[in-house]
Design an enzyme around this catalytic site. Structure first.
Site, mmCIF file in Angstrom:
data_model
loop_
_atom_site.group_PDB
_atom_site.id
_atom_site.type_symbol
_atom_site.label_atom_id
_atom_site.label_comp_id
_atom_site.label_asym_id
_atom_site.label_seq_id
_atom_site.Cartn_x
_atom_site.Cartn_y
_atom_site.Cartn_z
ATOM 1 N N ARG A 1 22.127 -5.341 11.142
ATOM 2 C CA ARG A 1 22.567 -6.303 12.143
ATOM 3 C C ARG A 1 22.277 -7.707 11.637
ATOM 4 O O ARG A 1 21.227 -7.966 11.045
ATOM 5 C CB ARG A 1 21.873 -6.072 13.485
ATOM 6 N N GLU B 1 29.126 -14.548 13.790
ATOM 7 C CA GLU B 1 30.361 -14.011 13.219
ATOM 8 C C GLU B 1 31.559 -14.514 14.004
ATOM 9 O O GLU B 1 31.531 -14.525 15.232
ATOM 10 C CB GLU B 1 30.316 -12.484 13.222
ATOM 11 N N HIS C 1 32.022 -7.804 7.970
ATOM 12 C CA HIS C 1 31.612 -6.763 8.916
ATOM 13 C C HIS C 1 32.591 -5.577 8.888
ATOM 14 O O HIS C 1 33.086 -5.116 9.917
ATOM 15 C CB HIS C 1 31.511 -7.316 10.338
#
Length: 315
Positions: A227, A256, A275
């Site tokens: 994470r 993000e 991601h």
């Protein structure tokens, strides 16, 4: 049983759910003030789910379409007695393969060669003698669940020593050693690769901070497929600038999309992916298998069959 579909169930999947009994799938575009009060279960999570969480007293089961659930209001679920399940397990193969891609890119000179390409520099003599193999290297993996174990198994194939770090410190297959969190920094300091796959909890937020990176005496490559907020981004940038780290492979970030102003974009010794490490073409089918199994169990028993999230622990 009314289930709100927020993860694009196919017609075939909806038909299969209907076979469980009186299951009605409601799409987000069909949600209204009336039926939002009748939702029993949710598949996925977005703003529509937030509305239903407030509106429906019948909501008792949520099936996440992700493994991490730190973005959900877990304390609210606890108060309302809502069961949450995730899709933990389906990411092990794609994420572990991504980690191996990162590791090999650094070990075999691909990162250095790619950095020279825009200037059309032939760096063969320079890179050739800097390359190394993974045999007898050490990787410290923070997180020994499905994904961590899959990473360890693949690294052992290359002859890499694998050290796992977990809260419990219990032995896990494919790890040469498993230590507790308080021993992890010491093991990481002497490693060649430090890999994060921990869930995000209050205890893991900014776990990888200045104090952690300052201990890295062997200049390891740092990899984050866990994470983003587990890492203090500025501390990571400083560690790369000061060569406390040899490089980094990053798939997740504190913010993000990664800000265009971030220095990470310009660092030649950093691999950035947006991601995507957990993605694969069969994702929807494998996530549905978990939903189907859990919904069938929930209808019959009021409990899920697999992947129930501990709402207190956050995973």
């Amino acid at each position: 049983m009314k289930i709100l579909d927020l993860f694009n169930l196919t017609e075939q999947q909806q038909t299969k759910l209907a076979g469980l009994g009186d299951v009605q799938v409601i799409e987000p575009q069909d949600l209204n003030d009336n039926n939002s009060k009748e939702i029993d279960a949710i598949y996925g999570w977005d703003a529509h789910a937030e509305e239903v969480l407030t509106a429906s007293p019948k909501l008792k089961f949520i099936q996440s379409n992700s493994a991490g659930v730190d973005y959900m209001p877990l304390s609210e679920f606890q108060k309302k007695g809502i069961i949450l399940a995730n899709v933990s397990g389906i990411h092990a193969e794609p994420i572990s393969e991504t980690v191996i891609a990162y590791v090999l890119s650094f070990a075999r000179g691909i990162v250095t060669t790619a950095a020279a390409r825009p200037d059309k520099r032939w760096v063969g003599d320079q890179v050739r003698m800097q390359n190394y193999t993974l045999k007898n290297r050490t990787a410290v993996i923070f997180g020994t669940g499905h994904i961590g174990e899959a990473i360890a198994e693949k690294l052992q194939f290359f002859g890499t020593r694998t050290v796992g770090v977990s809260r419990h410190g219990n032995p896990v297959a494919h790890f040469d050693e498993v230590v507790t969190d308080d021993q992890g920094t010491d093991r990481a300091a002497k490693a060649d690769f430090v890999i994060n796959i921990m869930p995000l909890t209050p205890a893991t937020k900014h776990f990888f901070n200045k104090e952690f990176f300052d201990e890295m005496i062997n200049h390891p490559v740092f990899i984050n497929v866990g994470r983003g907020p587990s890492v203090d981004t500025q501390a990571l940038i400083d560690a790369l600038d000061q060569y406390k780290l040899a490089g980094a492979g990053l798939d997740v970030f504190e913010s993000e999309p990664l800000e265009k102003s971030s220095p990470l974009w310009e660092m030649d010794n950093v691999i950035l992916t947006p991601h995507i490490s957990g993605g694969f073409q069969e994702y929807g089918a494998e996530a549905f298998d978990i939903l189907y199994k859990n919904l069938a169990s929930f209808i019959q028993t009021g409990e899920v069959a697999v992947n129930k999230v501990d709402l207190s622990a956050g995973y």
